[in-house]
Motif scaffolding. Structure first.
Motif, mmCIF file in Angstrom:
data_model
loop_
_atom_site.group_PDB
_atom_site.id
_atom_site.type_symbol
_atom_site.label_atom_id
_atom_site.label_comp_id
_atom_site.label_asym_id
_atom_site.label_seq_id
_atom_site.Cartn_x
_atom_site.Cartn_y
_atom_site.Cartn_z
ATOM 1 N N ALA A 53 8.995 6.953 12.499
ATOM 2 C CA ALA A 53 8.378 5.673 12.125
ATOM 3 C C ALA A 53 9.414 4.556 12.054
ATOM 4 C CB ALA A 53 7.679 5.811 10.778
ATOM 5 N N LYS A 54 8.981 3.357 12.395
ATOM 6 C CA LYS A 54 9.786 2.149 12.202
ATOM 7 C C LYS A 54 9.007 1.267 11.220
ATOM 8 C CE LYS A 54 11.409 2.300 17.014
ATOM 9 N NZ LYS A 54 11.671 1.499 18.233
ATOM 10 N N GLY A 55 9.636 0.244 10.677
ATOM 11 C CA GLY A 55 8.928 -0.660 9.763
ATOM 12 C C GLY A 55 7.961 -1.552 10.530
ATOM 13 N N GLY B 242 0.788 -1.232 0.000
ATOM 14 C CA GLY B 242 0.000 0.000 0.000
ATOM 15 C C GLY B 242 0.817 1.277 0.000
ATOM 16 N N HIS B 243 1.987 1.257 -0.647
ATOM 17 C CA HIS B 243 2.844 2.455 -0.640
ATOM 18 C C HIS B 243 2.151 3.676 -1.242
ATOM 19 C CE1 HIS B 243 6.870 0.008 -0.496
ATOM 20 N NE2 HIS B 243 6.104 -0.181 0.566
ATOM 21 N N ILE C 127 1.698 5.479 10.490
ATOM 22 C CA ILE C 127 1.264 6.284 9.348
ATOM 23 C C ILE C 127 -0.207 5.994 9.059
ATOM 24 C CG2 ILE C 127 1.676 6.829 6.903
ATOM 25 C CD1 ILE C 127 4.585 5.633 7.473
ATOM 26 N N ASN C 128 -0.540 4.724 8.885
ATOM 27 C CA ASN C 128 -1.913 4.350 8.538
ATOM 28 C C ASN C 128 -2.320 3.126 9.366
ATOM 29 O OD1 ASN C 128 -4.178 3.082 7.320
ATOM 30 N ND2 ASN C 128 -3.779 4.170 5.417
ATOM 31 N N ARG D 290 12.105 -2.251 4.759
ATOM 32 C CA ARG D 290 12.976 -1.081 4.709
ATOM 33 C C ARG D 290 12.292 0.142 4.096
ATOM 34 N NH1 ARG D 290 15.713 0.062 0.098
ATOM 35 N NH2 ARG D 290 17.572 0.806 1.178
ATOM 36 N N PRO E 105 11.284 2.867 6.910
ATOM 37 C CA PRO E 105 12.463 3.452 7.549
ATOM 38 C C PRO E 105 13.374 4.212 6.594
ATOM 39 C CG PRO E 105 12.168 1.176 8.261
ATOM 40 C CD PRO E 105 11.168 1.419 7.174
ATOM 41 N N CYS F 141 5.520 0.094 16.202
ATOM 42 C CA CYS F 141 6.341 0.448 15.033
ATOM 43 C C CYS F 141 6.572 1.951 15.017
ATOM 44 C CB CYS F 141 5.690 -0.040 13.751
ATOM 45 S SG CYS F 141 4.012 0.546 13.467
ATOM 46 N N THR G 255 0.238 5.176 1.631
ATOM 47 C CA THR G 255 0.908 5.672 2.845
ATOM 48 C C THR G 255 2.003 6.707 2.562
ATOM 49 O OG1 THR G 255 2.250 3.673 2.781
ATOM 50 C CG2 THR G 255 0.389 3.691 4.291
HETATM 51 O O1 CDP Z 1 9.198 -2.332 3.118
HETATM 52 P P1 CDP Z 1 7.767 -2.700 3.297
HETATM 53 O O2 CDP Z 1 6.813 -1.789 2.580
HETATM 54 O O3 CDP Z 1 7.496 -4.142 3.042
HETATM 55 O O4 CDP Z 1 7.438 -2.586 4.875
HETATM 56 P P2 CDP Z 1 7.093 -1.359 5.825
HETATM 57 O O5 CDP Z 1 8.039 -0.244 5.643
HETATM 58 O O6 CDP Z 1 7.004 -1.948 7.191
HETATM 59 O O7 CDP Z 1 5.655 -0.859 5.360
HETATM 60 C C1 CDP Z 1 4.537 -1.700 5.156
HETATM 61 C C2 CDP Z 1 3.290 -0.810 5.061
HETATM 62 O O8 CDP Z 1 2.924 -0.369 6.372
HETATM 63 C C3 CDP Z 1 3.519 0.435 4.221
HETATM 64 O O9 CDP Z 1 2.375 0.794 3.509
HETATM 65 C C4 CDP Z 1 3.827 1.467 5.291
HETATM 66 O O10 CDP Z 1 3.652 2.766 4.889
HETATM 67 C C5 CDP Z 1 2.896 1.049 6.427
HETATM 68 N N1 CDP Z 1 3.436 1.513 7.725
HETATM 69 C C6 CDP Z 1 2.717 2.421 8.502
HETATM 70 O O11 CDP Z 1 1.595 2.770 8.147
HETATM 71 N N2 CDP Z 1 3.282 2.904 9.669
HETATM 72 C C7 CDP Z 1 4.497 2.487 10.083
HETATM 73 N N3 CDP Z 1 5.040 2.957 11.195
HETATM 74 C C8 CDP Z 1 5.207 1.537 9.317
HETATM 75 C C9 CDP Z 1 4.657 1.079 8.127
#
Ligand code: CDP
Length: 805
Positions: free
Chosen positions: A754-756, A527-528, A686-687, A567, A570, A682, A531
């Protein structure tokens, strides 16, 4: 003077920025069948490739006869290693510094290895022609056990014969790949010698596979007139693929365009470079036609990107009252026929050295030996950040075993050993600096929510009832507390094939105040587009609905290292925030000019710049964007664009507390998950709705791995789980209701804190499900049993413990 309606809160809500459970903008096309996947790419004159694969796990290839296949109507070419050798493309480099055969060069090393590539008018003709290629094999002894491999006289990699040095240091044996050591072994052994209590355990984290909905594939189209190669593919790292394709083929990088269209799940499966990609490119160059290669499900399971296959032995030292004093871990890592692990270069066992987990362990040692066997190559991070899943499984099992040894409650043992809030940033014994955490708060919240004490009481009652013969169901309370490590870079520590692991965002604001942002990452369902627009909305004051996000086209997106290992948020998320801040800095100057005040006399307020102390004097970001293009502003270039390449100063360390309550029928071995509680932290969220979706998905894949999913081999090296009849994919039937929860401990170094999160639930979920199964049998003397806990193995455990007598 401006009107001050709508008020600040309404303007803020209108942005749909950070913290908003905005609906996924991608879903309109996915739910209406309008996605555009690699197999949807159809080009005029396109040909189709299919592989002849080895039925043997280890054999010499005596001859390949293509005549009958070439005689079939519609067959255009049959490529073998001999054809690729003059181009020096019969072998290719792996991400781990090894090399891998593109097509069998004299021998095969695993069942399903690519032997010849048939190119034909359509996929059906190609499949028929595959049957007509006659390959003569001479069988060789097969080794599927890494321990046997290290003792065997059989040389698996004849191409490396006599080489005592590998890319990661000395090789101890002809089937040995590397030894990787971290920490202080002498000091750790001393602590183990002096300890009041030492718990020792060996465990096998079985081989499994990410098995995304869409398999791997590519379409290569070489335009010989203008010398441009376009490559569509299921790539989690399109820019890296472009660089590798350029280095391998000699085509200049600007003449290669790599496009990752929609991707139906990656989970690490689509990070590596596969022979199919190389063969489709070569075939397109040779035939002058576009060539498509899409593997089928069996090919995907048998030959691409296995995960795990770690044999781990641990020793954990503690005082009698449970304070951990040291940890020793040794891993024998089965890498199959080629070392094609997808890890940053300096980390041949990924981030396995996070295996001290969430605990304050003063001294530790990790040693990993990589070994060749006759199995498929891969070693990818299946929904985890470079072997973190193995590390967390290891420590969370060691904690349970230590609790048994100490006759102590496993929740309490965790609590007294957690790194304390005031210890962050925390330097671990194996070299990491954990950025932030508040483990005790998360743990207490989790245990309170599930009524942990009540569960233990119920469990004890159940044991007594079982002993009295009143029930045949045992109850397990699975616990896990995990710390992930996500967001590779920093560039100084992390590179892939020499390319530093930064990421990027470029943003362009249009005159009417809408925007497009392009990033170096690529969504595979996370869902990039939803977010990343939210991050930017909060940074630049334009509604997320007015910001388009584009990823995956190397001709337009800035260079980035792609999406895997959680990643994106982050690293690329940080790049987005930083690019947004550059926009804001320029917007501030424009606003000040328009408002006829000094730059320092305006301040950002949600979606505008206003004069300090006079909020009714403002210019919205829309006004500012318009002025940026339409008004001559002294000393300021026209336009409103920014780009940021972000090299993170550290990883981020999300964490979580999980509890699983399970009933197990000892007579059928069937587990029933009664409750699953998952608390994730995390950092800044964000969402929340997307986070919840990520948690549900990650937990479901964790359930799969813990309770049945595996790639297993027989002694002959035959893959026993090469179809979805045998390879366990959970359906709605097996999946329980998940309760999600959170705490928020922002990352101190990430621009928005934010963290992953994408992989956390998998990392924490696997030990939680496994611990629940094992905990059910603790009262009957079970110390450890290996995953996957399918019904048969659970039944077997009950039987071994004498519960069927
Ligand atoms: O690298 P990847 O997109 O697999 O993983 P991620 O950075 O953990 O993000 C996964 C989804 O969760 C993305 O759509 C991020 O924007 C969302 N997310 C979020 O809403 N809030 C966070 N603190 C971390 C991730």
């Amino acid at each position: 003077m401006n009107d001050l309606t709508p008020d600040r809160e309404e303007r803020s809500a209108g942005l749909k920025g950070l913290g908003c459970s905005r609906k996924r903008v991608e879903d309109a096309r996915f739910t209406q069948g309008k996605g555009n996947y690699v197999d949807d790419v159809k080009l005029p004159g396109m040909l189709h490739g299919d592989f002849v694969r080895s039925p043997y796990a280890h054999a010499r290839v005596v001859s390949v006869n293509k005549d009958a296949a070439l005689a079939l109507d519609g067959v255009v070419a049959v490529l073998t290693a001999e054809d690729l050798a003059p181009l020096n493309l019969h072998w290719m480099p792996t991400l781990a510094g090894d090399k891998q055969m593109v097509l069998a060069d004299g021998k095969v090393l695993f069942q399903g290895q690519e032997v010849a590539f048939v190119v034909a008018r359509d996929r059906y003709v190609a499949a028929d022609a595959v049957e007509l290629v006659e390959v003569e094999y001479e069988e060789l002894p097969v080794i599927t056990d890494p321990f046997e491999s290290l003792k065997s006289d059989v040389v698996l990699r004849e191409d490396l014969a006599g080489q005592t040095e590998g890319p990661h240091g000395p090789r101890k044996h002809h089937n040995h790949i590397f030894t990787w050591e971290q920490g202080d072994e002498t000091a750790t052994n001393q602590v183990l010698d002096d300890a009041e209590v030492v718990a020792t355990e060996s465990m096998y984290y079985h081989r499994t596979h990410p098995c995304p909905l869409e398999t791997c594939g590519s379409v290569a189209s070489m335009d010989k007139v203008n010398g441009k190669l376009t490559l569509w593919g299921t790539f989690q790292a399109p820019h890296v693929v472009r660089t590798v394709a350029s280095l391998l083929s000699g085509i200049e990088e600007h003449n290669i365009r790599v496009i990752s269209p929609d991707i139906g799940g990656g989970f690490g499966n689509k990070v590596g470079v596969y022979p199919g990609y190389v063969c489709s490119i070569v075939a397109s160059i040779v035939t002058g036609q576009p060539v498509k290669w899409v593997e089928d499900r069996m090919e995907n399971l048998m030959s691409t990107a296995f995960a795990r296959d770690y044999w781990m032995t641990g020793k954990i030292a503690a005082t009698k009252d449970g304070k951990i004093t040291g940890l020793h871990c040794h891993v024998t890592a089965d890498h199959g026929g080629f070392d094609a692990c997808a890890d940053p270069t300096k980390f041949p066992a990924g981030f396995m050295n996070i295996c001290t987990g969430s605990y304050d362990i003063p001294v530790a040692y990790l040693g990993v030996d990589g070994v060749y066997t006759n199995k498929a190559p891969g070693g990818v991070s299946y929904r985890c950040s470079f072997r973190v899943t193995e590390a967390v499984y290891f420590i969370e099992r060691m904690i349970e075993v230590l609790a048994i040894e100490l006759d102590m409650d496993a929740a309490e043992l965790r609590r007294i050993n957690f790194i304390k809030k005031e210890q962050f940033p925390y330097q671990s014994a194996l070299g990491w600096e954990y950025d932030s955490g508040d483990y005790h708060t998360a743990w207490d919240k989790a245990l309170k929510t599930v009524d942990y004490e009540g569960l233990r009481k119920e469990q004890a009652d159940r044991v007594e009832a079982f002993k009295r013969g009143e029930t045949r169901k045992l109850m397990g309370v699975g616990l896990s507390f995990f710390t992930e490590i996500v967001g590779a870079g920093p560039v100084k520590n992390c590179d892939i094939l020499g390319m530093g692991m930064f990421d990027s965002c470029e943003i362009r604001i249009h005159p009417t105040g809408s925007a497009i942002a392009r990033l170096g990452t690529i969504s595979q369902g996370q869902g990039h587009a939803t977010t990343f627009a939210q991050i930017l909305a909060s940074e630049i004051g334009i509604s997320a609905d007015n910001i388009a996000i584009e990823e995956g086209d190397t001709d337009t997106a800035p260079y980035g290292l792609g999406t895997y290992g959680s990643r994106s948020t982050p690293v690329a998320g940080a790049a987005a925030a930083m690019a947004g801040r550059k926009i804001r800095a320029k917007a501030q100057m424009i606003a000040a000019y328009l408002l006829e005040v000094h730059d320092d006399d305006v301040e950002f307020d949600v979606d505008r710049f206003a004069v300090k102390g006079a909020p009714e004097r403002f210019k919205t970001m829309k006004d500012i964007a318009y002025a940026a293009y339409n008004q001559a502003i002294p000393g300021i270039e026209p336009g409103l664009e920014a780009v940021s390449y972000y090299d993170p100063p550290n990883m981020t360390y999300p964490f979580g507390a999980y509890v699983c309550v399970m009933d197990i029928d000892v007579d059928t071995g069937v587990p029933e998950i009664r409750r699953f509680y998952a608390l994730d932290d995390c950092g800044t969220r964000i969402n929340p709705m997307i986070i919840e979706g990520q948690v549900h998905g990650g937990l479901t894949e964790a359930l799969a791995v813990a309770l049945g999913q595996e790639i297993s081999y027989d002694k002959m090296g035959n893959v026993k789980t090469g179809t979805l009849m045998d390879f366990f994919l959970p359906t709605a039937w097996e999946v329980p209701n998940y309760e999600t929860d959170h705490t928020v401990t922002p990352s101190p170094h990430h621009p928005i804190g934010a963290k992953g999160v994408g992989e956390s639930p998998h990392v924490g979920g696997v030990p939680c499900f496994s611990n629940a199964v094992q905990d059910a049998f603790r009262a009957f003397g079970l110390r450890h049993t290996n995953m996957p806990h399918d019904h048969w193995r659970i039944w077997q455990t009950a039987n071994d413990l004498g519960l069927h007598e």
